[in-house]
Design an enzyme around this catalytic site. Structure first.
Site, PDB file in Angstrom:
ATOM      1  N   ASP A 190      38.030  25.652  46.126  1.00  0.00           N
ATOM      2  CA  ASP A 190      38.007  25.668  44.663  1.00  0.00           C
ATOM      3  C   ASP A 190      37.056  24.563  44.217  1.00  0.00           C
ATOM      4  O   ASP A 190      37.326  23.384  44.460  1.00  0.00           O
ATOM      5  CB  ASP A 190      39.406  25.396  44.100  1.00  0.00           C
ATOM      6  CG  ASP A 190      40.379  26.525  44.396  1.00  0.00           C
ATOM      7  OD1 ASP A 190      39.916  27.636  44.750  1.00  0.00           O
ATOM      8  OD2 ASP A 190      41.600  26.312  44.270  1.00  0.00           O
ATOM      9  N   ASP A 220      47.112  38.559  42.724  1.00  0.00           N
ATOM     10  CA  ASP A 220      47.877  37.323  42.583  1.00  0.00           C
ATOM     11  C   ASP A 220      49.336  37.742  42.511  1.00  0.00           C
ATOM     12  O   ASP A 220      49.714  38.485  41.605  1.00  0.00           O
ATOM     13  CB  ASP A 220      47.486  36.580  41.299  1.00  0.00           C
ATOM     14  CG  ASP A 220      46.090  35.970  41.402  1.00  0.00           C
ATOM     15  OD1 ASP A 220      45.428  36.184  42.431  1.00  0.00           O
ATOM     16  OD2 ASP A 220      45.666  35.302  40.443  1.00  0.00           O
TER      17      ASP A 220
END
Lengths: 214, 257
Positions: free
Chosen positions: B131, B12
Site C-alpha cells: 500500500d 472485500d
C-alpha cells in the site's frame, strides 16, 4: 469404475488438483490423495503434481520411497505430471544448482534467461505467470480442446527434452518452449489444468478416459 | 501469440459478505462471495482475489470456509489476503483451496517472514501486497512510501526499494495499491505503477482507483502492469468482466477472451 491416485509427498497444491479431478470425473471415479505406495501402485491412473523448488521435491520423493513408485507407474499405467511434477520427470534441472531428476523422460530443465523482451520491446517478467496459448500436436489428451487455447502457467524453469518427438505442445515466451510432453503412457504439462477453467477440466477429463496409448 | 494480461476482480469480504467501502468508509453490501465468485468465473475472470477486511479482529474461519466453497467449483487461481501473519495462516488458506496468499503488514513488520514463506511454500503462492502513498511534492520526481493500517500509518519505507527487496526475498508477484487513489474512481496512480513494474522482474498487479474501462487499459499500457485488479466497477454490475476484456483488447492488449 476408475481410481485415480494423486501422489502426496508433502508438497504441492494437492487439494486444488483433487477438487478439479473430482469435478472432471465420471460419478463413479474414485479420486484419492495418497502417500501409500501400495495404493498408488494399485490405482488405475496416477497424477504427479508439484509446486515449489525441485530440490525439496526430489528429496521428499527419495525419502518417502516414492521415486521408485513413480518409476514403476511410468512403465505401467497412465501418469500425468503437472508443473514441477513434469520437470521432475526429466534427467536433471539447473534449479538449486543442478539436481538430478527421475530420468523418465531424457532431457534437461533450464531457467528462462533474464531480460527477455517481447516484440514491442517490453521486458518479460519471470515467473512466466498467467494465461498463455498452447499449440497442440495430435494426442488424445487434447480431445475437444480448441487449438491454441489458453492455459494458466506459473513457472521460471522449463523442460528441453532430448528427443523432440515427445513434445506434445509448445507455448511462446517469447520463443517456443515445450509446455507438454508425451512419452508412451506418460503425459506431462507445465501449465496447471486444475486452474485453467473449462479447457483445464476437459484435459483432466481426457486423462481420466485415456488408455495410455498415443 | 503471447501471454495475456489479467483481470482480477477483488472481493472485500467482511464477516462472510462481499463489501466495498469508499476510502474505507461507507461500506455497501455487494452480496454472497460464493455467488459473486461464480459470476466472475462465468464472465471470464482470470483470477479472483479475496481480501478479508475483518481479519484483524474477527473470526478467521469464515474466510477459509468461503474459499473452500469457491475452490470446489471455480477452477481459476484464487488468492486470499488480509491478516496473513504466520506460516500456519498460509497453510490453512492453501489447504482450503487458495493458490496464493497476499502478505501485507506482516511483511512490513517482519520482512524475513516473506523469505520463509517463499522457501516453505514456493514463490508462486506468495504475493506481497504494497500500500503506497505519494510523498513527493508537485514538481519533484515521484516518490512513494509504504503505509500500513489501511493507509493511516506511515512507515518511512520507499515503495520502489521495498518492492525490489520483496521480490529478492522470494515474492512471486507484487500487488500494488495506491492509497491516494483507492476508492476514488479516478484511475490507477500510473507513475507509481510504472516505477514499480520497471523496477522488479516479477509480475505487478495494479490496484486502487478504477472507475471505468479505460483506466484498466491505461494500467497496462502506461503503467506497464501485468494484471489489473478492481472491485466496485464489477460488483455493482456497472461493467461485466467480459466487457472489460473486450475493451482492453480493442486497445491492443492481449487478453484471454
Amino acid at each position: 469404475m476408475s481410481s485415480v491416485a494423486v501422489i502426496d509427498y508433502g508438497m504441492g497444491n494437492l487439494h486444488s488438483i483433487a477438487k478439479a479431478l473430482q469435478h472432471a470425473s465420471p460419478p463413479d471415479a474414485d479420486v484419492q490423495i495418497v502417500a501409500d505406495a501400495e495404493v498408488i501402485l494399485q490405482a488405475d491412473r496416477v497424477v504427479f503434481p508439484g509446486v515449489g523448488a525441485i530440490r525439496d521435491c526430489i528429496q521428499a520423493l527419495n525419502k518417502s520411497g516414492l521415486s521408485a513408485v513413480i518409476q514403476s507407474v511410468a512403465k505401467t499405467k497412465p501418469l500425468l505430471g503437472i508443473c514441477l511434477g513434469m520437470q521432475a520427470l526429466l534427467t536433471d534441472s539447473e534449479e538449486n544448482g543442478n539436481i538430478d531428476g527421475l530420468g523418465i523422460i531424457p532431457g534437461h530443465v533450464v531457467r528462462f534467461p533474464d531480460n527477455l523482451m517481447d516484440s514491442q520491446g517490453n521486458t518479460l517478467k519471470i515467473p512466466h505467470m498467467g494465461w498463455n496459448q498452447v499449440h497442440q500436436k495430435p494426442h488424445p489428451l487434447w480431445n475437444k480442446i480448441p487449438q491454441d487455447s489458453r492455459f494458466y502457467f506459473v513457472h521460471s524453469y522449463y523442460a528441453i527434452p532430448d528427443d523432440a518427438s515427445v513434445v506434445a505442445a509448445t507455448t511462446e515466451y517469447p520463443d517456443a518452449f515445450a509446455c507438454a510432453l508425451a512419452q508412451d503412457n506418460v503425459f506431462a504439462v507445465q501449465f496447471h489444468p486444475e486452474k485453467s477453467q473449462a479447457v483445464g477440466l476437459q484435459l483432466l477429463n481426457n486423462f481420466l478416459h485415456w488408455d495410455g496409448q498415443a | 501469440m503471447s501471454l495475456a494480461k489479467r483481470i482480477i476482480p477483488c472481493l472485500d469480504v467482511d464477516n462472510g459478505r462481499v463489501v466495498k467501502g469508499v476510502k474505507f468508509v461507507d461500506i455497501r453490501d455487494a452480496g454472497d462471495p460464493v455467488e459473486v465468485a461464480r459470476r466472475y468465473d462465468r464472465e471470464g475472470a482470470d483470477e479472483i482475489t479475496f481480501l478479508d477486511i475483518t481479519a484483524t479482529h474477527d473470526n478467521r474461519d469464515t474466510i477459509a470456509h468461503v474459499v473452500e466453497q469457491v475452490a470446489s467449483e471455480v477452477f481459476i487461481p484464487l488468492t486470499v489476503g488480509g491478516g496473513i501473519r504466520t506460516l500456519g495462516d498460509i497453510r490453512r488458506m492453501l489447504y482450503a483451496g487458495a493458490d496464493k496468499v497476499g502478505i501485507n503488514s506482516a511483511a512490513v513488520n517482519n520482512p524475513e517472514f516473506v523469505r520463509k514463506a517463499a522457501e516453505r511454500f514456493g514463490s508462486q503462492c506468495i504475493v506481497v501486497a504494497i500500500d503506497a502513498k505519494k510523498v513527493s511534492q508537485p514538481g519533484e520526481a515521484g516518490r512513494w512510501e509504504i503505509f500500513t493500517h489501511g493507509g493511516r500509518k506511515a512507515t518511512g519505507i520507499d515503495a520502489v526499494e521495498w518492492a525490489k527487496r520483496m521480490a529478492g526475498y522470494g515474492a512471486g508477484e507484487i500487488l500494488l495499491t495506491s492509497m491516494d487513489r483507492d476508492g476514488t474512481r479516478e484511475g490507477f496512480d500510473l507513475p507509481l505503477t510504472r516505477a514499480i513494474s520497471e523496477a522488479v522482474s516479477v509480475p505487478v498487479i495494479a490496484s486502487g482507483g478504477v472507475g471505468n474501462l479505460d483506466h484498466l487499459a491505461d494500467g497496462v499500457i502506461e503503467g506497464k502492469a501485468d494484471a489489473v485488479l478492481a472491485a466496485s466497477i464489477f460488483h455493482f454490475a456497472e461493467y461485466s468482466i467480459h466487457q472489460a476484456k473486450e475493451h482492453m483488447a480493442s486497445r491492443g492488449i492481449e487478453m484471454r477472451i
